[in-house]
Design an enzyme around this catalytic site. Structure first.
Site, PDB file in Angstrom:
ATOM      1  CG  ASP A  75     -30.432  36.342  22.392  1.00  0.00           C
ATOM      2  OD1 ASP A  75     -29.748  37.001  23.188  1.00  0.00           O
ATOM      3  OD2 ASP A  75     -31.635  36.097  22.563  1.00  0.00           O
ATOM      4  CD  GLU A  98     -26.910  35.928  25.960  1.00  0.00           C
ATOM      5  OE1 GLU A  98     -27.174  36.438  27.065  1.00  0.00           O
ATOM      6  OE2 GLU A  98     -27.789  35.463  25.216  1.00  0.00           O
TER       7      GLU A  98
END
Length: 737
Positions: A412, A465
């Site tokens: 993330d 990401e």
């Protein structure tokens, strides 16, 4: 009294960094002769004896102070022996225990050395709390890194949360504190009590904890993490040899707590074991290859969706014990479904019980907020340049793969790690040593963790990401890249949604938003994704983002176009739950999906289309084989029909029969005949029609396929003429002459 008053005070006030030097059995000189002295701190005891476990001989100790410190010479003994401590309290209750201070360290010098280098790849097997049989004694070995602490103790129900009772020893200059506690077993709640560098008393959960209790107490729980019988050998063996670049990857992203709930039981979420059968059945029905679980690492606040982690080695307690989570993964694997999880090494919350200011210093985070704090999120940034911090995070990644058989980590917020000036104004950040804005420590860490995951667990995917144009995210580290396997295609997602948000009459002026992505499509190894981030915070659901009309049927047609375009576009696929049937409301983390909408054709039709698109993706290997290969894509006419908001491309391989042609009409204009060039003469089978009545469309189509027409068209020697309904994407496969 043999012990000095200063030494006595240091123990009863819990201020000694090496309590093993005082407590336990020690050989001392007394009156010129060697003798054996025993010391123990037992605050509730009235009497205390040392009991030889071989002979059952007892040696009474003297109580030196009212706080409960006992000392005594073991007459006739000069060498240490196996013993237990026998105490009697004021109520006449008798207890007999092994002495924690008679055991050697459970952390070796090699462990401490490698940890200090940042190279102890399995440090999670050493730090934390681990059930251990030590010289025939069962208990738990505790170890924690707290280099600036003046004192560290293990506290819990077993010692009435009294930090004086089980003080840990510091292991040299490593900053690691250690203690073996006999008799402590599975299910015991504990924390670490520290006197920090600032002199304040802190109560902290275990950074390496494997299981936690619920807020507000958040205690760590001793657990036997390896106590599970895996049955997914077939999956694990074939995973290592799989070429994922050429295989179908179609991911169903799931927020565990809001996928489905149990209304007859207080509207609670499914637990790990309940989810196993339910989710597996649904994923198999829909044809997804993987599930991606939003963060399941332990976290205190539901509203963070799991992205503010306090337990980097523990599945959250909310849905069961670690073995229950293992059951879920094992069940999915045995049914041929891969399991990805969101992993969050970019930041951590400021909660006082967890990592923040752990030992009274900025241990895991930077001291300067210009380096150590995310102002937007109110969280702290890891100090990636510190060896032990990097080792902690690498250990977390490897532990999820080893202990829980995870098939991939979606990392993330990578962009926030790469840039020192991420979401900061001038003066709010500090340049690196070369004057640039790259976070060199974070970049080195990402390269290291990607290489180590691939080294230890071949076939495991590392997915970034990453929302910027940082170069080489999916290049191997040997070529100067970050070493990820896949990167979320955020640019394509943004541009395509922008295009579909326009009213159809205006789309021709924004045609480049639809086609621009091909300019950089092969600069990275992309996974094409519409995630949870696109359906929260007022952005609207995928259905309501569509700019076609005001009626749900018009928006549903637009969404079917988008998904067909997405599945035929190069790259692996990922879709957030609820989007696969066109949920009308934004996602809510504290509710459940609008499953009731499936009674309506607009929603049921979208679900059936996703199922068929996944089946197409599986049925024809040439599609996935060329997901990441520029030779597998070719425009027939990307911009030539911009005024009509039409676009046509090929997916192809070396075999003509592996050729697909995709034509998209993003306006409501129906065309009874539309002609365009194709590369081969013969029959072209209509394999997907997003306007089919089975999907809730109008049903207009091409009767299953068309034959080519000779003659040049679109600079090709052959063409086909098709019925092209409005708001429709058609997919044809070449079947041969």
């Amino acid at each position: 009294m043999i012990i000095t008053q200063a030494e006595l005070d240091s123990v009863i006030t819990a201020r000694h960094a090496a309590p093993h030097d005082i407590l336990g059995l020690h050989t001392v000189k007394r009156s010129g002769a060697q003798c054996l002295v025993a010391r123990t701190f037992q605050p509730e005891a009235v009497t205390c004896d040392i009991v030889d476990v071989q002979t059952d001989e007892r040696f009474r100790l003297k109580r030196l102070c009212r706080e409960g410190f006992f000392e005594g010479v073991i007459e006739g003994r000069t060498e240490a022996f196996d013993y237990r401590i026998r105490t009697e309290n004021a109520n006449g209750e008798v207890f007999q225990i092994w002495d924690p201070y008679c055991f050697l360290p459970t952390i070796s010098e090699d462990d401490a050395f490698l940890f200090g280098q940042g190279n102890h790849h399995h440090i999670y097997q050493k730090l934390g709390a681990h059930i251990k049989h030590y010289d025939g004694v069962q208990g738990t070995a505790f170890a924690v890194w707290a280099p600036s602490a003046e004192r560290v103790s293990v506290v819990g129900e077993f010692n009435h949360w009294d930090g004086r009772r089980h003080q840990m020893r510091r292991l040299g200059s490593s900053g690691v504190w250690e203690l073996f506690l006999p008799g402590i077993g599975v299910g015991t709640k504990y924390k670490y009590e520290l006197i920090g560098a600032d002199g304040s008393l802190r109560l902290k959960s275990d950074p390496y904890g494997e299981y936690f209790e619920s807020p507000p107490h958040n205690a760590s729980i001793v657990w036997e993490i390896d106590d599970f019988e895996w049955r997914d050998n077939e999956w694990m063996n074939q995973r290592a040899g799989r070429d994922w670049k050429t295989q179908p990857i179609s991911v169903y992203e799931v927020h565990f707590g809001s996928w489905r709930r149990v209304p007859e039981d207080g509207n609670r979420p499914l637990n790990y074991r309940e989810m196993a059968a339910e989710l597996t059945r649904y994923v198999l029905e829909m044809g997804f290859t993987h599930v991606e679980l939003m963060p399941l690492s332990e976290h205190p606040f539901d509203g963070s969706w799991g992205y503010q982690v306090t337990g980097f080695f523990a599945p959250t307690h909310r849905f069961g014990a670690p073995q229950d989570f293992m059951y879920l993964v094992d069940y999915l694997h045995r049914h041929g479904i891969g399991v990805l999880i969101d992993w969050v090494p970019a930041h951590f919350p400021k909660d006082a019980f967890a990592l923040a200011q752990f030992d009274g210093s900025c241990l895991y985070e930077h001291e300067d907020p210009r380096l150590g704090e995310h102002m937007d999120w109110g969280t702290l940034i890891f100090n990636y340049s510190r060896h032990e911090v990097r080792n902690f995070l690498i250990g977390s990644a490897l532990a999820w793969c080893e202990r829980f058989h995870i098939d991939g980590l979606r990392v993330d917020a990578v962009a926030s790690m790469l840039y020192l000036d991420y979401s900061r104004e001038d003066g709010e950040w500090i340049p690196n040593e070369y004057g640039g804005n790259e976070n060199i420590g974070a970049i080195d860490f990402l390269r290291q963790v990607n290489d180590l995951v691939h080294q230890y667990f071949p076939g495991v995917l590392m997915i970034a990401e990453e929302s910027t144009s940082f170069g080489g995210v999916t290049k191997p580290t040997s070529e100067g890249g970050l070493g990820f396997d896949l990167k979320w295609n955020m640019g394509w997602m943004h541009d395509t949604l922008e295009y579909l948000a326009h009213e159809p009459i205006h789309r021709k002026y924004h045609h480049g938003e639809l086609t621009f992505g091909m300019l950089y499509q092969y600069s990275e190894q992309f996974i094409t994704v519409f995630s949870h981030d696109e359906v929260v915070h007022g952005k609207g659901s995928m259905m309501l983002k569509m700019g076609a009309g005001y009626e749900m049927s018009q928006k549903a047609a637009d969404l079917r176009c988008l998904y067909t375009w997405m599945w035929l576009w190069p790259g692996k696929k990922c879709l957030f739950m609820g989007s696969e049937f066109g949920q009308s409301q934004e996602w809510k983390y504290d509710g459940q999906l609008q499953w009731e909408l499936l009674q309506y054709m607009d929603h049921q039709g979208i679900k059936l289309l996703i199922k068929d698109l996944n089946a197409l993706y599986h049925r024809y290997p040439s599609l996935s084989a060329h997901d990441l290969d520029p030779a597998g894509f070719e425009w027939i006419n990307g911009d030539g029909y911009w005024e009509e908001s039409l676009s046509i491309f090929l997916r192809r391989s070396a075999k003509p029969e592996d050729t697909f042609v995709v034509i998209a009409n993003f306006t409501p204009v129906h065309r009874d005949t539309f002609r365009f060039g194709v590369p081969h003469a013969g029959h072209w089978k209509e394999v997907i029609n997003s306007n089919a009545d089975v999907y809730g469309g109008q049903g207009a189509g091409n009767g299953g396929g068309v034959n080519s027409i000779p003659g040049e068209w679109d600079n090709r020697e052959h063409s086909i003429e098709v019925v092209l309904p409005g708001h429709t994407v058609l997919v044809f496969k070449y079947e041969g002459a």
